[in-house]
Design a protein around this motif. Structure first.
Motif, PDB file in Angstrom:
ATOM      1  N   GLU A   6       0.839  -1.201   0.000  1.00  0.00           N
ATOM      2  CA  GLU A   6       0.000   0.000   0.000  1.00  0.00           C
ATOM      3  C   GLU A   6       0.876   1.254   0.000  1.00  0.00           C
ATOM      4  O   GLU A   6       1.866   1.352   0.730  1.00  0.00           O
ATOM      5  CB  GLU A   6      -0.913   0.005   1.222  1.00  0.00           C
ATOM      6  CG  GLU A   6      -1.776   1.243   1.369  1.00  0.00           C
ATOM      7  CD  GLU A   6      -2.865   1.295   0.311  1.00  0.00           C
ATOM      8  OE1 GLU A   6      -3.329   2.411   0.029  1.00  0.00           O
ATOM      9  OE2 GLU A   6      -3.256   0.231  -0.225  1.00  0.00           O
ATOM     10  N   THR A   7       0.510   2.227  -0.847  1.00  0.00           N
ATOM     11  CA  THR A   7       1.257   3.486  -0.913  1.00  0.00           C
ATOM     12  C   THR A   7       0.958   4.341   0.306  1.00  0.00           C
ATOM     13  O   THR A   7      -0.204   4.501   0.699  1.00  0.00           O
ATOM     14  CB  THR A   7       0.895   4.265  -2.187  1.00  0.00           C
ATOM     15  OG1 THR A   7       1.202   3.463  -3.331  1.00  0.00           O
ATOM     16  CG2 THR A   7       1.673   5.568  -2.281  1.00  0.00           C
ATOM     17  N   VAL A   8       2.008   4.892   0.903  1.00  0.00           N
ATOM     18  CA  VAL A   8       1.859   5.769   2.064  1.00  0.00           C
ATOM     19  C   VAL A   8       2.670   7.044   1.837  1.00  0.00           C
ATOM     20  O   VAL A   8       3.650   7.054   1.086  1.00  0.00           O
ATOM     21  CB  VAL A   8       2.313   5.090   3.374  1.00  0.00           C
ATOM     22  CG1 VAL A   8       1.465   3.878   3.699  1.00  0.00           C
ATOM     23  CG2 VAL A   8       3.792   4.706   3.303  1.00  0.00           C
ATOM     24  N   ILE A   9       2.227   8.109   2.460  1.00  0.00           N
ATOM     25  CA  ILE A   9       2.998   9.355   2.508  1.00  0.00           C
ATOM     26  C   ILE A   9       3.803   9.343   3.803  1.00  0.00           C
ATOM     27  O   ILE A   9       3.248   9.147   4.882  1.00  0.00           O
ATOM     28  CB  ILE A   9       2.079  10.584   2.470  1.00  0.00           C
ATOM     29  CG1 ILE A   9       1.483  10.770   1.081  1.00  0.00           C
ATOM     30  CG2 ILE A   9       2.837  11.841   2.877  1.00  0.00           C
ATOM     31  CD1 ILE A   9       2.481  11.201   0.026  1.00  0.00           C
ATOM     32  N   VAL A  10       5.110   9.516   3.685  1.00  0.00           N
ATOM     33  CA  VAL A  10       5.988   9.564   4.859  1.00  0.00           C
ATOM     34  C   VAL A  10       6.569  10.973   4.962  1.00  0.00           C
ATOM     35  O   VAL A  10       7.322  11.410   4.088  1.00  0.00           O
ATOM     36  CB  VAL A  10       7.126   8.525   4.776  1.00  0.00           C
ATOM     37  CG1 VAL A  10       8.051   8.663   5.979  1.00  0.00           C
ATOM     38  CG2 VAL A  10       6.546   7.119   4.715  1.00  0.00           C
ATOM     39  N   VAL A  11       6.168  11.690   6.014  1.00  0.00           N
ATOM     40  CA  VAL A  11       6.699  13.021   6.288  1.00  0.00           C
ATOM     41  C   VAL A  11       7.769  12.872   7.365  1.00  0.00           C
ATOM     42  O   VAL A  11       7.470  12.458   8.486  1.00  0.00           O
ATOM     43  CB  VAL A  11       5.592  13.979   6.760  1.00  0.00           C
ATOM     44  CG1 VAL A  11       6.141  15.392   6.900  1.00  0.00           C
ATOM     45  CG2 VAL A  11       4.414  13.955   5.805  1.00  0.00           C
ATOM     46  N   SER A  12       9.011  13.179   7.001  1.00  0.00           N
ATOM     47  CA  SER A  12      10.130  13.040   7.941  1.00  0.00           C
ATOM     48  C   SER A  12      10.479  14.402   8.526  1.00  0.00           C
ATOM     49  O   SER A  12      10.627  15.389   7.788  1.00  0.00           O
ATOM     50  CB  SER A  12      11.355  12.449   7.234  1.00  0.00           C
ATOM     51  OG  SER A  12      11.073  11.145   6.763  1.00  0.00           O
ATOM     52  N   PHE A  13      10.598  14.441   9.855  1.00  0.00           N
ATOM     53  CA  PHE A  13      10.944  15.672  10.562  1.00  0.00           C
ATOM     54  C   PHE A  13      12.301  15.503  11.226  1.00  0.00           C
ATOM     55  O   PHE A  13      12.586  14.456  11.820  1.00  0.00           O
ATOM     56  CB  PHE A  13       9.912  15.999  11.649  1.00  0.00           C
ATOM     57  CG  PHE A  13       8.513  16.184  11.145  1.00  0.00           C
ATOM     58  CD1 PHE A  13       8.042  17.444  10.813  1.00  0.00           C
ATOM     59  CD2 PHE A  13       7.657  15.092  11.015  1.00  0.00           C
ATOM     60  CE1 PHE A  13       6.743  17.617  10.365  1.00  0.00           C
ATOM     61  CE2 PHE A  13       6.365  15.263  10.561  1.00  0.00           C
ATOM     62  CZ  PHE A  13       5.903  16.517  10.229  1.00  0.00           C
ATOM     63  N   SER A  14      13.121  16.531  11.133  1.00  0.00           N
ATOM     64  CA  SER A  14      14.370  16.570  11.885  1.00  0.00           C
ATOM     65  C   SER A  14      14.092  17.287  13.205  1.00  0.00           C
ATOM     66  O   SER A  14      13.596  18.414  13.210  1.00  0.00           O
ATOM     67  CB  SER A  14      15.453  17.305  11.092  1.00  0.00           C
ATOM     68  OG  SER A  14      16.636  17.419  11.857  1.00  0.00           O
ATOM     69  N   SER A  40      20.402  16.718  21.805  1.00  0.00           N
ATOM     70  CA  SER A  40      19.966  15.446  21.230  1.00  0.00           C
ATOM     71  C   SER A  40      19.229  15.698  19.913  1.00  0.00           C
ATOM     72  O   SER A  40      18.394  16.591  19.822  1.00  0.00           O
ATOM     73  CB  SER A  40      19.035  14.701  22.200  1.00  0.00           C
ATOM     74  OG  SER A  40      19.692  14.437  23.427  1.00  0.00           O
ATOM     75  N   THR A  41      19.551  14.921  18.906  1.00  0.00           N
ATOM     76  CA  THR A  41      18.906  15.053  17.599  1.00  0.00           C
ATOM     77  C   THR A  41      18.391  13.696  17.152  1.00  0.00           C
ATOM     78  O   THR A  41      18.911  12.648  17.544  1.00  0.00           O
ATOM     79  CB  THR A  41      19.879  15.603  16.551  1.00  0.00           C
ATOM     80  OG1 THR A  41      21.014  14.723  16.448  1.00  0.00           O
ATOM     81  CG2 THR A  41      20.358  16.994  16.916  1.00  0.00           C
ATOM     82  N   GLY A  42      17.373  13.711  16.322  1.00  0.00           N
ATOM     83  CA  GLY A  42      16.808  12.465  15.815  1.00  0.00           C
ATOM     84  C   GLY A  42      15.760  12.753  14.759  1.00  0.00           C
ATOM     85  O   GLY A  42      15.500  13.908  14.406  1.00  0.00           O
ATOM     86  N   ILE A  43      15.147  11.690  14.259  1.00  0.00           N
ATOM     87  CA  ILE A  43      14.149  11.782  13.200  1.00  0.00           C
ATOM     88  C   ILE A  43      12.792  11.333  13.727  1.00  0.00           C
ATOM     89  O   ILE A  43      12.690  10.343  14.453  1.00  0.00           O
ATOM     90  CB  ILE A  43      14.546  10.927  11.986  1.00  0.00           C
ATOM     91  CG1 ILE A  43      15.845  11.444  11.375  1.00  0.00           C
ATOM     92  CG2 ILE A  43      13.441  10.929  10.939  1.00  0.00           C
ATOM     93  CD1 ILE A  43      15.744  12.831  10.783  1.00  0.00           C
ATOM     94  N   MET A  44      11.783  12.063  13.345  1.00  0.00           N
ATOM     95  CA  MET A  44      10.409  11.683  13.627  1.00  0.00           C
ATOM     96  C   MET A  44       9.688  11.529  12.292  1.00  0.00           C
ATOM     97  O   MET A  44       9.796  12.398  11.420  1.00  0.00           O
ATOM     98  CB  MET A  44       9.714  12.740  14.492  1.00  0.00           C
ATOM     99  CG  MET A  44       8.275  12.402  14.856  1.00  0.00           C
ATOM    100  SD  MET A  44       7.521  13.674  15.911  1.00  0.00           S
ATOM    101  CE  MET A  44       7.307  15.002  14.720  1.00  0.00           C
TER     102      MET A  44
END
Length: 331
Positions: A195-203, A209-213
């Motif tokens: 299934e196609t999904v939209i993935v919005v990646s946030f820095s 501390s840093t990471g991805i959401m």
């Protein structure tokens, strides 16, 4: 206009070509451009719709930055890194084996959606909520969340969804509701693998501390509103937002802020020795005449003058005068 050759000129040209006087250039075959199309990775969203989703979640990132900065009382920065459409299976392979997944649904959308947060920033938030600092080195854990951590994270993600609602409300009322938390991606199959999904990646940066959401929005969930995800529809929806509504919303938010209100009966200066010798029944004479108006303070500043009294059996003060800005005291 092209020159038309006579019959004599045509015969001479053909004779020259036959004798080798003129070399005819071979006709170049047109190269066919072949574009590879992967049926497992169907593109269901146009570039225009992707741009609209990017703008919506830029607003979400700004609201989330403000919310987290106020909650954690430290430097927080959230911005959109990318907006991609890909198969759900590919998204699940891209996230760590140990991560924090929150599934939620919207009242006006179909199916479930996911919010995935890297443990590096998740535990930085938890550490800050529990009174620590965000300058910590995350050590990968083999066990899941404790009961206390789960309860706190559920509250945090619930507030995240309130912010998510605010970012989308100009386009559609979503009213998202948190369903469950999970740390193992294998137990979070919300749609078929292809299934196609939209993935919005946030820095996300919280202190040091840093990471991805990642926000995962399946096609089936967004399908009812896809026609609205166009530049024309987006701009027309933005024009519908009246500035008076924004002012009313801002006033409503300000009115809910708690402020300390203090009514001063008067002041008196005594020595420490007199203070230590105070007993029940002693009288302290104040500098305020009995018929004078009282200072009513909002925070440190005197904003009103009033008279003491009672109302329905409760101590009360009646506001008699509103002071101008800059008045600090009533001598």
């Amino acid at each position: 206009m092209a020159e038309v050759l006579s019959q004599n000129e045509i015969d001479a040209l053909l004779a020259a070509m036959s004798s080798g006087g003129i070399q005819a250039k071979p006709v170049e075959e047109e190269q066919k451009r072949v574009k590879v199309y992967d049926f497992k990775r169907a593109l269901r969203f146009s570039k225009d719709q992707i741009r609209s989703l990017f703008r919506i979640h830029e607003s979400f990132s700004r609201l989330l930055t403000t919310f987290l900065s106020a909650q954690l009382r430290t430097s927080v920065h959230v911005h959109v890194a990318s907006v991609d459409q890909l198969p759900y299976e590919e998204f699940m392979r891209s996230i760590p084996e140990m991560t924090i997944l929150a599934s939620f649904e919207g009242s006006t959308l179909n199916g479930r959606m996911l919010l995935e947060m890297n443990p590096q920033i998740t535990f930085a938030m938890l550490n800050r909520y529990f009174g620590g600092t965000v300058a910590l080195n995350y050590v990968e854990r083999k066990t899941g969340l404790t009961e206390i951590e789960t309860v706190v994270l559920e509250r945090i993600f619930t507030r995240f969804l309130h912010v998510f609602h605010d970012a989308w409300k100009d386009l559609i009322e979503i009213d998202p509701m948190l369903l469950e938390l999970e740390t193992n991606p294998q137990f979070m199959q919300i749609v078929p693998p292809n299934e196609t999904v939209i993935v919005v990646s946030f820095s996300v940066r919280i202190g040091e501390s840093t990471g991805i959401m990642n926000l995962c929005l399946p096609y089936i969930a967004l399908e009812p509103i896809i026609p609205k995800l166009t530049a024309h529809q987006w701009m027309s929806q933005q024009r519908k937002t009246d500035s008076s509504e924004d002012v009313a919303l801002l006033k409503g938010s300000v009115k809910r802020i708690d402020l300390p209100l203090i009514v001063e009966l008067g002041r008196a200066s005594i020595t420490i020795e007199e203070f230590l010798c105070l007993e029940a029944g002693d009288i302290i004479q104040l500098n305020q005449p009995i018929d004078a108006s009282l200072n009513v303070r909002i925070g440190p500043n005197v904003k009103f003058l009033g008279r003491p009294g009672t109302k329905k059996g409760h101590i009360a003060v009646r506001i008699e005068k509103v002071l101008d800005e800059g008045v600090e005291d009533n001598e």
